[in-house]
Design a protein around this motif. Structure first.
Motif, PDB file in Angstrom:
ATOM      1  N   ASN A 419      96.615  -7.686 -47.427  1.00 43.74           N
ATOM      2  CA  ASN A 419      95.144  -7.019 -46.805  1.00 43.74           C
ATOM      3  C   ASN A 419      94.557  -7.721 -46.034  1.00 43.74           C
ATOM      4  OD1 ASN A 419      95.883  -4.534 -48.407  1.00 43.74           O
ATOM      5  ND2 ASN A 419      95.053  -5.381 -50.210  1.00 43.74           N
ATOM      6  N   VAL A 420      94.200  -7.252 -44.720  1.00 50.01           N
ATOM      7  CA  VAL A 420      93.486  -8.218 -43.839  1.00 50.01           C
ATOM      8  C   VAL A 420      91.967  -7.585 -43.574  1.00 50.01           C
ATOM      9  CG1 VAL A 420      93.284  -9.221 -41.538  1.00 50.01           C
ATOM     10  CG2 VAL A 420      95.601  -8.775 -42.742  1.00 50.01           C
ATOM     11  N   GLN A 421      91.161  -8.270 -44.432  1.00 48.04           N
ATOM     12  CA  GLN A 421      89.718  -7.657 -44.024  1.00 48.04           C
ATOM     13  C   GLN A 421      88.751  -8.826 -44.060  1.00 48.04           C
ATOM     14  OE1 GLN A 421      89.007  -5.459 -47.820  1.00 48.04           O
ATOM     15  NE2 GLN A 421      90.332  -3.773 -47.185  1.00 48.04           N
ATOM     16  N   GLY A 422      87.886  -8.698 -43.242  1.00 49.73           N
ATOM     17  CA  GLY A 422      86.661  -9.602 -42.937  1.00 49.73           C
ATOM     18  C   GLY A 422      87.165 -10.813 -41.794  1.00 49.73           C
ATOM     19  N   ALA A 423      86.153 -11.494 -41.609  1.00 51.80           N
ATOM     20  CA  ALA A 423      86.549 -12.511 -40.292  1.00 51.80           C
ATOM     21  C   ALA A 423      87.319 -13.626 -40.627  1.00 51.80           C
ATOM     22  CB  ALA A 423      85.211 -13.025 -39.856  1.00 51.80           C
ATOM     23  N   LEU A 424      87.338 -13.952 -42.022  1.00 55.69           N
ATOM     24  CA  LEU A 424      87.964 -15.002 -42.499  1.00 55.69           C
ATOM     25  C   LEU A 424      89.526 -14.842 -42.379  1.00 55.69           C
ATOM     26  CD1 LEU A 424      88.273 -18.068 -43.676  1.00 55.69           C
ATOM     27  CD2 LEU A 424      87.879 -16.811 -46.055  1.00 55.69           C
ATOM     28  N   SER A 425      89.818 -13.475 -42.736  1.00 45.35           N
ATOM     29  CA  SER A 425      91.034 -13.010 -42.956  1.00 45.35           C
ATOM     30  C   SER A 425      91.781 -13.269 -41.440  1.00 45.35           C
ATOM     31  CB  SER A 425      91.443 -11.631 -43.534  1.00 45.35           C
ATOM     32  OG  SER A 425      90.881 -11.825 -44.884  1.00 45.35           O
ATOM     33  N   TYR A 426      91.039 -12.561 -40.479  1.00 42.92           N
ATOM     34  CA  TYR A 426      91.366 -12.577 -39.243  1.00 42.92           C
ATOM     35  C   TYR A 426      91.511 -14.012 -38.680  1.00 42.92           C
ATOM     36  CZ  TYR A 426      90.829  -7.516 -38.967  1.00 42.92           C
ATOM     37  OH  TYR A 426      91.047  -6.214 -39.101  1.00 42.92           O
ATOM     38  N   SER A 427      90.705 -15.031 -38.964  1.00 49.39           N
ATOM     39  CA  SER A 427      91.207 -16.114 -38.619  1.00 49.39           C
ATOM     40  C   SER A 427      92.221 -16.889 -39.059  1.00 49.39           C
ATOM     41  CB  SER A 427      89.636 -17.114 -39.110  1.00 49.39           C
ATOM     42  OG  SER A 427      88.474 -16.724 -38.630  1.00 49.39           O
ATOM     43  N   CYS A 428      92.552 -16.638 -40.493  1.00 51.78           N
ATOM     44  CA  CYS A 428      93.794 -16.917 -41.107  1.00 51.78           C
ATOM     45  C   CYS A 428      94.986 -16.542 -40.116  1.00 51.78           C
ATOM     46  CB  CYS A 428      93.922 -16.766 -42.569  1.00 51.78           C
ATOM     47  SG  CYS A 428      92.469 -17.336 -43.408  1.00 51.78           S
ATOM     48  N   VAL A 429      94.819 -15.071 -39.917  1.00 49.03           N
ATOM     49  CA  VAL A 429      95.902 -14.713 -39.007  1.00 49.03           C
ATOM     50  C   VAL A 429      95.979 -15.169 -37.656  1.00 49.03           C
ATOM     51  CG1 VAL A 429      96.709 -12.340 -38.058  1.00 49.03           C
ATOM     52  CG2 VAL A 429      95.871 -12.261 -40.316  1.00 49.03           C
ATOM     53  N   PHE A 430      95.019 -15.597 -37.286  1.00 49.36           N
ATOM     54  CA  PHE A 430      94.941 -16.286 -35.999  1.00 49.36           C
ATOM     55  C   PHE A 430      95.560 -17.584 -36.004  1.00 49.36           C
ATOM     56  CE2 PHE A 430      93.161 -19.042 -32.631  1.00 49.36           C
ATOM     57  CZ  PHE A 430      93.562 -18.407 -31.555  1.00 49.36           C
ATOM     58  N   LEU A 431      95.327 -18.335 -37.006  1.00 43.71           N
ATOM     59  CA  LEU A 431      95.886 -19.732 -37.176  1.00 43.71           C
ATOM     60  C   LEU A 431      97.387 -19.427 -37.478  1.00 43.71           C
ATOM     61  CD1 LEU A 431      92.957 -21.310 -39.311  1.00 43.71           C
ATOM     62  CD2 LEU A 431      93.572 -21.899 -36.831  1.00 43.71           C
ATOM     63  N   PHE A 432      97.870 -18.432 -38.326  1.00 40.19           N
ATOM     64  CA  PHE A 432      98.985 -18.307 -38.744  1.00 40.19           C
ATOM     65  C   PHE A 432      99.954 -17.995 -37.291  1.00 40.19           C
ATOM     66  CE2 PHE A 432     102.637 -15.443 -39.923  1.00 40.19           C
ATOM     67  CZ  PHE A 432     103.257 -16.391 -40.818  1.00 40.19           C
ATOM     68  N   TYR A 433      99.453 -17.217 -36.477  1.00 41.17           N
ATOM     69  CA  TYR A 433     100.033 -16.949 -35.199  1.00 41.17           C
ATOM     70  C   TYR A 433     100.042 -18.165 -34.362  1.00 41.17           C
ATOM     71  CZ  TYR A 433     100.645 -15.127 -30.593  1.00 41.17           C
ATOM     72  OH  TYR A 433     101.218 -14.975 -29.311  1.00 41.17           O
ATOM     73  N   MET A 434      99.055 -19.212 -34.521  1.00 39.71           N
ATOM     74  CA  MET A 434      99.406 -20.451 -33.671  1.00 39.71           C
ATOM     75  C   MET A 434     100.243 -21.274 -34.126  1.00 39.71           C
ATOM     76  SD  MET A 434      97.470 -19.817 -30.867  1.00 39.71           S
ATOM     77  CE  MET A 434      97.491 -21.433 -30.045  1.00 39.71           C
ATOM     78  N   GLY A 435     100.463 -21.166 -35.563  1.00 39.33           N
ATOM     79  CA  GLY A 435     101.393 -21.914 -36.140  1.00 39.33           C
ATOM     80  C   GLY A 435     102.830 -21.548 -35.717  1.00 39.33           C
ATOM     81  N   MET A 436     102.952 -20.146 -35.554  1.00 35.92           N
ATOM     82  CA  MET A 436     104.241 -19.813 -35.299  1.00 35.92           C
ATOM     83  C   MET A 436     104.635 -20.073 -33.746  1.00 35.92           C
ATOM     84  SD  MET A 436     105.042 -15.925 -37.229  1.00 35.92           S
ATOM     85  CE  MET A 436     103.965 -15.204 -36.135  1.00 35.92           C
ATOM     86  N   VAL A 437     103.599 -19.805 -32.901  1.00 43.44           N
ATOM     87  CA  VAL A 437     103.637 -20.310 -31.652  1.00 43.44           C
ATOM     88  C   VAL A 437     104.187 -21.697 -31.441  1.00 43.44           C
ATOM     89  CG1 VAL A 437     102.424 -20.419 -29.283  1.00 43.44           C
ATOM     90  CG2 VAL A 437     102.130 -18.660 -30.604  1.00 43.44           C
ATOM     91  N   THR A 438     103.578 -22.764 -32.305  1.00 46.80           N
ATOM     92  CA  THR A 438     103.757 -24.052 -32.232  1.00 46.80           C
ATOM     93  C   THR A 438     105.278 -24.173 -32.622  1.00 46.80           C
ATOM     94  OG1 THR A 438     101.662 -24.471 -32.795  1.00 46.80           O
ATOM     95  CG2 THR A 438     103.112 -26.357 -33.209  1.00 46.80           C
ATOM     96  N   LEU A 439     105.677 -23.533 -33.962  1.00 45.84           N
ATOM     97  CA  LEU A 439     106.947 -23.595 -34.338  1.00 45.84           C
ATOM     98  C   LEU A 439     108.050 -23.086 -33.371  1.00 45.84           C
ATOM     99  CD1 LEU A 439     108.791 -24.302 -36.787  1.00 45.84           C
ATOM    100  CD2 LEU A 439     108.518 -21.765 -37.514  1.00 45.84           C
ATOM    101  N   LYS A 440     107.883 -21.991 -32.625  1.00 49.96           N
ATOM    102  CA  LYS A 440     108.567 -21.373 -31.541  1.00 49.96           C
ATOM    103  C   LYS A 440     108.864 -22.550 -30.420  1.00 49.96           C
ATOM    104  CE  LYS A 440     111.067 -18.661 -28.743  1.00 49.96           C
ATOM    105  NZ  LYS A 440     110.923 -19.540 -27.648  1.00 49.96           N
ATOM    106  N   VAL A 441     107.872 -23.225 -30.043  1.00 50.85           N
ATOM    107  CA  VAL A 441     107.800 -24.003 -28.908  1.00 50.85           C
ATOM    108  C   VAL A 441     108.570 -25.324 -29.301  1.00 50.85           C
ATOM    109  CG1 VAL A 441     106.499 -25.594 -27.166  1.00 50.85           C
ATOM    110  CG2 VAL A 441     105.505 -23.099 -27.728  1.00 50.85           C
ATOM    111  N   LEU A 442     108.437 -25.854 -30.493  1.00 55.21           N
ATOM    112  CA  LEU A 442     109.056 -26.894 -30.935  1.00 55.21           C
ATOM    113  C   LEU A 442     110.457 -26.677 -31.156  1.00 55.21           C
ATOM    114  CD1 LEU A 442     106.442 -28.693 -33.610  1.00 55.21           C
ATOM    115  CD2 LEU A 442     106.892 -29.438 -31.161  1.00 55.21           C
ATOM    116  N   ASN A 443     110.955 -25.712 -31.720  1.00 52.57           N
ATOM    117  CA  ASN A 443     112.267 -25.185 -32.022  1.00 52.57           C
ATOM    118  C   ASN A 443     112.889 -25.140 -30.501  1.00 52.57           C
ATOM    119  OD1 ASN A 443     114.465 -24.340 -33.603  1.00 52.57           O
ATOM    120  ND2 ASN A 443     114.023 -22.302 -33.121  1.00 52.57           N
TER     121      ASN A 443
END
Length: 603
Positions: A419-443
């Motif tokens: 459940n994604v609710q609130g600004a903190l949750s969306y910030s965590c989703v954005f950080l998770f997305y950036m982590g996946m982008v980093t993993l994709k680039v490094l891979n």
């Protein structure tokens, strides 16, 4: 004188009779036929060796059957392995090959796993960004001067189509209730679930085989040059068919995940045991069949795809179970033993299967390094400017792994579990997305570097820079307009002694328009004995020219030149000649995908 002459012969006869009557000491010995026929005994001064004769008599006297003598002979009997040195050396090499198979196979599996992971992460990370850039370019076209006839590049069109397919399928997946499907499957008996799971595995392979063809047809229909604007209407049925396929395949994988979840949550774990034993049934169906290197390459790609899909299904099962137990860490430790057991069974089955296949078909363990080099060649060639396809599509064709249905299902499960609710949750989703982008680039960077090393080690880097031919020999243009085709230059695969054709470097060439559908461009024929004997005249418009030899050095499978045939033989062999002209060559390792021919068989 007559009396003297008459008495001389009689005296000689008497002396001969006396010699015959004299009894020799070895005359009483009953000799066998072999001794009488073969002079095996030693002779000295025209007489038999008396010691050898007595030795033979002693052995014959001792030939009476006796238990003690039999046991003595069995205990003292000897043999020499060096008399068959080649046979035992070969057996030892087979043992060494079986011991090397797990290491070489896991190297290939790990490399293929990260290839699938790279294609899977591409759907979540770079594909949305590419779709946004393509839409932004499409919206800003009125403000910019149109320098070319195309509104969008073919790659941008394919990205937009992929994005629309994912959005539509994700919205359709909201109408599928995962909980209802879970309880519906849980109410079935164990044997029914076992049959259902086997049917789902077969259906998944069939869907993957036909699904990639549907997507390729959509991409080509949307990007091929068109003479009239009304020809673009044909994209709509292909698009609807692709959406329908991705939706059905995602539901199929959801049923698989639900069945695996039921097996995990069963009390006696009997269903999970039965599903794991199903992997060992695969050994029976594949080990005792004849495999060539190309067939083994297909099976290896299929095993890579199945292992990656199993990992994603286990991730979905863990997410669903953790959601039901309010993300309790204690329940995670309950799930981990079953997860490791499923993974261990997959690895054990693959190792046993490949070890015995290579043993029975006399294939060395070095073949897996060649398979790894071929996968690396695909990655490196797709990074070039003249590439014909995207890398994710290349992985899908090679391994049968289509990331779109699996990505849609994973997004659906994650969005329903978290459940994604609130600004903190969306910030965590954005950080998770950036982590996946980093993993994709490094891979991607690590894979590209490793692929270059593997390609260079296999002496295949020269094939990346070969220029494509000006025309595709033996191919009839499908349209009268100028169309772009993907061709592959030919040559010999350096460092690959068992390949029969050259690797295909993807590149795009243009075919000039033709006035007649049956008329084909006459290719330049290199003067080889084969080309001189079978090349037809180029003046006939309805005659299909033969495929010329593109390399001056003939392959090992090339037919030897034969003397010119008589007119009667030419008339009688007309059908056979046509058959030989249109017979396709054997598949090269770089041209073999997971679903080249049904049943993993290559002619």
């Amino acid at each position: 004188m007559a009396d003297l002459l008459g008495t001389v012969p009689s005296a000689e006869k008497e002396t001969e009779n006396k010699d015959k009557k004299e009894k020799r000491p070895w005359d009483d010995i009953p000799r066998s036929g072999e001794i009488g026929k073969t002079p095996d005994l030693a002779e000295t001064l025209s007489f038999y060796d008396i010691n050898a004769v007595r030795r033979e008599q002693r052995e014959r006297d001792n030939s009476d059957p006796s238990l003690a003598r039999f046991m003595c002979a069995e205990l003292t009997r000897g043999y020499f392995l060096e008399h068959n040195e080649a046979k035992y050396t070969e057996r030892r090499e087979r043992v060494y090959t079986c011991m090397r198979i797990p290491r070489e196979l896991e190297k290939l599996m790990i490399f293929g796993f990260f290839l699938c992971l790279d294609a899977f992460l591409y759907v979540f990370t770079l594909l949305p960004l590419r779709v946004l850039l393509a839409l932004l370019h499409l919206l800003t076209l009125p403000c910019c001067s149109l320098g070319g006839s195309r509104l969008l590049q073919p790659a941008q069109v394919c990205d937009i189509l992929k994005g629309f397919i994912m959005v539509l399928c994700y919205s359709m997946m909201h109408y599928v209730d995962y909980s209802m499907m879970y309880h519906l499957i849980r109410g079935q008996s164990v044997i029914k679930l076992y049959i259902i799971y086997n049917m789902l595995e077969v259906a998944d392979r069939l869907f993957s085989s036909f699904g990639q063809d549907i997507l390729d047809a959509l991409y080509w229909t949307a990007t091929e040059p068109k003479e009239r604007k009304r020809d673009s209407i044909g994209v709509i049925p292909h698009f609807l068919m692709a959406v329908f396929y991705v939706f059905l395949h995602a539901i199929l994988i959801m049923v698989q995940a639900s069945t695996l979840n039921v097996a995990f949550n069963s009390h006696n774990k009997s269903l999970l045991t039965i599903m794991m034993s199903n992997n060992f049934v695969e050994i029976k169906g594949s080990v005792f069949k004849k495999f060539e290197k190309n067939n083994l390459f297909q099976m290896s790609n299929s095993d890579i795809k199945e292992r990656f899909t199993s990992y994603v299904l286990l991730l979905i099962v863990c997410l669903r179970n953790m959601e039901q137990f309010s993300w309790s860490p204690d329940h995670l430790w309950v799930l981990l033993p079953d997860v490791f057991m499923v993974i261990a069974s997959e690895i054990a089955v693959d190792v046993i299967k490949h070890a015995f296949i290579t043993k029975f078909n006399e294939i060395t363990a070095d073949v897996y390094s060649e398979y790894r080099a071929s996968l690396a060649f695909d990655l490196v060639s797709c990074r070039q400017k003249n590439a014909c396809t995207d890398y994710s599509d290349s992985v899908a064709r090679r391994m049968g792994f289509i990331p779109l249905p699996l990505a849609v299902l994973l997004i659906r499960v994650v969005m329903s579990s978290v459940n994604v609710q609130g600004a903190l949750s969306y910030s965590c989703v954005f950080l998770f997305y950036m982590g996946m982008v980093t993993l994709k680039v490094l891979n991607s960077i690590v894979l590209l570097g490793k692929s270059c090393v593997y390609v260079k080690r296999a002496n295949m880097e020269d094939k990346l820079f070969e220029k494509p031919p000006t025309a595709v020999p033996g191919m009839t243009p499908s349209r009268t307009s100028k169309t772009s085709r993907c061709t592959a230059p030919s040559g010999d695969l350096s460092g690959d002694p068992w390949s029969e054709r050259s690797p295909s470097t993807p590149s795009c060439t243009s075919i000039p328009p033709s006035s007649s559908v049956t008329t084909q461009p006459t290719p330049t024929v290199i003067p080889t004995p084969q080309a001189e004997t079978v090349a037809p005249p180029a003046t006939s418009p309805t005659t299909t020219p033969t495929r010329p030899s593109t390399s001056p050095e003939p392959d090992s499978d090339t037919l030897t030149p034969s003397p010119p045939a008589t007119p009667e033989q030419k008339e009688g062999d007309g059908t056979e000649g046509t058959e030989l002209k249109h017979r396709t060559p054997k598949k090269d390792l770089l041209d073999v995908d997971r679903f080249t021919i049904c049943g993993n068989r290559i002619d």
